[in-house]
Design a protein around this motif. Structure first.
Motif, mmCIF file in Angstrom:
data_model
loop_
_atom_site.group_PDB
_atom_site.id
_atom_site.type_symbol
_atom_site.label_atom_id
_atom_site.label_comp_id
_atom_site.label_asym_id
_atom_site.label_seq_id
_atom_site.Cartn_x
_atom_site.Cartn_y
_atom_site.Cartn_z
ATOM 1 N N ALA A 7 -13.653 -20.709 -22.687
ATOM 2 C CA ALA A 7 -14.218 -20.606 -21.343
ATOM 3 C C ALA A 7 -13.128 -20.131 -20.386
ATOM 4 O O ALA A 7 -12.327 -20.911 -19.913
ATOM 5 C CB ALA A 7 -14.766 -21.960 -20.903
ATOM 6 N N GLU A 8 -13.098 -18.847 -20.137
ATOM 7 C CA GLU A 8 -12.090 -18.262 -19.253
ATOM 8 C C GLU A 8 -12.727 -17.391 -18.180
ATOM 9 O O GLU A 8 -12.135 -16.427 -17.729
ATOM 10 C CB GLU A 8 -11.112 -17.412 -20.070
ATOM 11 N N CYS A 9 -13.927 -17.731 -17.772
ATOM 12 C CA CYS A 9 -14.628 -16.850 -16.840
ATOM 13 C C CYS A 9 -13.878 -16.687 -15.527
ATOM 14 O O CYS A 9 -13.840 -15.583 -14.983
ATOM 15 C CB CYS A 9 -16.062 -17.323 -16.614
ATOM 16 N N ILE A 10 -13.277 -17.744 -15.021
ATOM 17 C CA ILE A 10 -12.572 -17.635 -13.737
ATOM 18 C C ILE A 10 -11.406 -16.668 -13.856
ATOM 19 O O ILE A 10 -11.245 -15.759 -13.031
ATOM 20 C CB ILE A 10 -12.130 -19.024 -13.235
ATOM 21 N N GLU A 11 -10.598 -16.804 -14.901
ATOM 22 C CA GLU A 11 -9.451 -15.913 -15.069
ATOM 23 C C GLU A 11 -9.876 -14.474 -15.320
ATOM 24 O O GLU A 11 -9.341 -13.544 -14.732
ATOM 25 C CB GLU A 11 -8.561 -16.386 -16.214
ATOM 26 N N ARG A 12 -10.856 -14.253 -16.184
ATOM 27 C CA ARG A 12 -11.278 -12.890 -16.511
ATOM 28 C C ARG A 12 -11.946 -12.192 -15.336
ATOM 29 O O ARG A 12 -11.724 -11.006 -15.101
ATOM 30 C CB ARG A 12 -12.205 -12.882 -17.719
ATOM 31 N N VAL A 13 -12.765 -12.915 -14.591
ATOM 32 C CA VAL A 13 -13.392 -12.309 -13.412
ATOM 33 C C VAL A 13 -12.330 -12.011 -12.359
ATOM 34 O O VAL A 13 -12.360 -10.943 -11.728
ATOM 35 C CB VAL A 13 -14.522 -13.208 -12.863
ATOM 36 N N ALA A 14 -11.360 -12.896 -12.186
ATOM 37 C CA ALA A 14 -10.270 -12.637 -11.238
ATOM 38 C C ALA A 14 -9.479 -11.404 -11.653
ATOM 39 O O ALA A 14 -9.097 -10.580 -10.809
ATOM 40 C CB ALA A 14 -9.357 -13.859 -11.134
ATOM 41 N N GLN A 15 -9.249 -11.245 -12.943
ATOM 42 C CA GLN A 15 -8.518 -10.076 -13.414
ATOM 43 C C GLN A 15 -9.311 -8.793 -13.157
ATOM 44 O O GLN A 15 -8.760 -7.804 -12.657
ATOM 45 C CB GLN A 15 -8.208 -10.210 -14.900
ATOM 46 N N TRP A 134 -15.617 -23.555 -7.803
ATOM 47 C CA TRP A 134 -14.800 -22.618 -8.565
ATOM 48 C C TRP A 134 -13.753 -21.910 -7.708
ATOM 49 O O TRP A 134 -12.786 -21.355 -8.211
ATOM 50 C CB TRP A 134 -15.700 -21.558 -9.220
ATOM 51 N N GLN A 135 -13.914 -21.917 -6.387
ATOM 52 C CA GLN A 135 -13.132 -21.044 -5.514
ATOM 53 C C GLN A 135 -11.631 -21.347 -5.500
ATOM 54 O O GLN A 135 -10.822 -20.421 -5.494
ATOM 55 C CB GLN A 135 -13.692 -21.073 -4.092
ATOM 56 N N THR A 136 -11.233 -22.599 -5.516
ATOM 57 C CA THR A 136 -9.806 -22.921 -5.485
ATOM 58 C C THR A 136 -9.107 -22.398 -6.733
ATOM 59 O O THR A 136 -8.069 -21.732 -6.641
ATOM 60 C CB THR A 136 -9.587 -24.437 -5.338
ATOM 61 N N GLY A 137 -9.659 -22.685 -7.892
ATOM 62 C CA GLY A 137 -9.077 -22.193 -9.134
ATOM 63 C C GLY A 137 -9.078 -20.677 -9.196
ATOM 64 O O GLY A 137 -8.126 -20.047 -9.656
ATOM 65 N N TYR A 138 -10.141 -20.085 -8.716
ATOM 66 C CA TYR A 138 -10.255 -18.633 -8.712
ATOM 67 C C TYR A 138 -9.187 -18.006 -7.814
ATOM 68 O O TYR A 138 -8.493 -17.070 -8.220
ATOM 69 C CB TYR A 138 -11.645 -18.225 -8.227
ATOM 70 N N ASN A 139 -9.052 -18.518 -6.602
ATOM 71 C CA ASN A 139 -8.071 -17.966 -5.669
ATOM 72 C C ASN A 139 -6.656 -18.083 -6.217
ATOM 73 O O ASN A 139 -5.836 -17.172 -6.053
ATOM 74 C CB ASN A 139 -8.185 -18.650 -4.305
ATOM 75 N N MET A 140 -6.353 -19.175 -6.899
ATOM 76 C CA MET A 140 -5.038 -19.365 -7.500
ATOM 77 C C MET A 140 -4.813 -18.322 -8.600
ATOM 78 O O MET A 140 -3.780 -17.659 -8.645
ATOM 79 C CB MET A 140 -4.910 -20.771 -8.073
ATOM 80 N N ARG A 141 -5.789 -18.149 -9.494
ATOM 81 C CA ARG A 141 -5.648 -17.172 -10.579
ATOM 82 C C ARG A 141 -5.586 -15.750 -10.021
ATOM 83 O O ARG A 141 -4.801 -14.929 -10.493
ATOM 84 C CB ARG A 141 -6.813 -17.287 -11.573
ATOM 85 N N PHE A 142 -6.396 -15.448 -9.011
ATOM 86 C CA PHE A 142 -6.406 -14.125 -8.396
ATOM 87 C C PHE A 142 -5.011 -13.784 -7.870
ATOM 88 O O PHE A 142 -4.501 -12.686 -8.086
ATOM 89 C CB PHE A 142 -7.436 -14.082 -7.271
ATOM 90 N N ARG A 148 -0.283 -8.244 -13.676
ATOM 91 C CA ARG A 148 -1.084 -8.047 -14.877
ATOM 92 C C ARG A 148 -2.212 -7.041 -14.616
ATOM 93 O O ARG A 148 -2.509 -6.203 -15.462
ATOM 94 C CB ARG A 148 -1.655 -9.378 -15.345
ATOM 95 N N ALA A 149 -2.829 -7.105 -13.446
ATOM 96 C CA ALA A 149 -3.894 -6.161 -13.104
ATOM 97 C C ALA A 149 -3.342 -4.740 -13.050
ATOM 98 O O ALA A 149 -3.989 -3.809 -13.552
ATOM 99 C CB ALA A 149 -4.536 -6.543 -11.773
ATOM 100 N N ARG A 150 -2.160 -4.563 -12.469
ATOM 101 C CA ARG A 150 -1.557 -3.227 -12.429
ATOM 102 C C ARG A 150 -1.286 -2.715 -13.842
ATOM 103 O O ARG A 150 -1.512 -1.551 -14.159
ATOM 104 C CB ARG A 150 -0.278 -3.239 -11.595
ATOM 105 N N SER A 151 -0.808 -3.605 -14.701
ATOM 106 C CA SER A 151 -0.530 -3.231 -16.086
ATOM 107 C C SER A 151 -1.809 -2.839 -16.831
ATOM 108 O O SER A 151 -1.836 -1.841 -17.561
ATOM 109 C CB SER A 151 0.161 -4.406 -16.794
#
Length: 167
Positions: A7-15, A134-142, A148-151
């Motif tokens: 379950a990595e939806c927050i990280e993957r969507v942030a990426q 979900w927003q706090t965790g999302y904002n932190m991962r974002f 990583r996004a640039r890469s």
């Protein structure tokens, strides 16, 4: 971008959101409940769907961090596309196909339930806008995913034969 059934939806969507931002594509993370019907069973991420008592549906065990949703997807209003990069987290449990789910959706369809059919399996989505847990965790991962996004974007452009440096 398979997530090895975690379950990595927050990280993957942030990426995906960060990569889209580098391309100047406007996006919106959207909290949802998903009821996935695979070849060997059904699985629900979130609690916003009422399921008949006589229907065997497995549920995620980590709902304590959510307030109704249980899953996150990304919507691009310009392209009218919904991306679910991590629905494969239920694949091994119910025989749902792996891979990215992409749906064409008009903005007004985001106010209704919608679904996707993938290789004779079905995923039903319900948006749960009231769930903001979900927003706090999302904002932190974002915030952490800039380099990583640039890469990722640079690699994707190279694969397309383009030599572009992302600032």
């Amino acid at each position: 971008m398979l997530n090895a059934q975690r379950a990595e939806c927050i990280e993957r969507v942030a990426q995906l959101d960060r990569v889209a931002g580098l391309l100047r594509i406007r996006t919106e993370p959207v909290p949802v409940t998903v009821l996935a019907h695979g070849r060997t069973g059904a699985f629900q991420l979130g609690t916003a769907f009422d399921v008949a008592e006589d229907t065997a549906v497995a549920h995620t065990s980590s709902l304590g961090d959510w307030a109704g949703a249980g899953h996150l997807v990304l919507y691009t209003p310009q392209e009218r596309l919904m991306f679910d990069p991590t629905l494969d987290q239920v694949s091994a449990k119910i025989g749902f196909p792996t891979g990215l789910v992409v749906l064409q959706l008009d903005p007004e369809e985001l106010n209704e339930d919608f679904g996707a059919v993938v290789d004779d399996c079905r995923a039903d989505y319900r948006i749960v806008r009231a769930d903001t847990t979900w927003q706090t965790g999302y904002n932190m991962r974002f915030a952490q995913l800039g380099e990583r996004a640039r890469s990722v974007l640079t690699k994707a452009l190279e694969m397309e034969g383009l030599d572009v440096q992302i600032a």
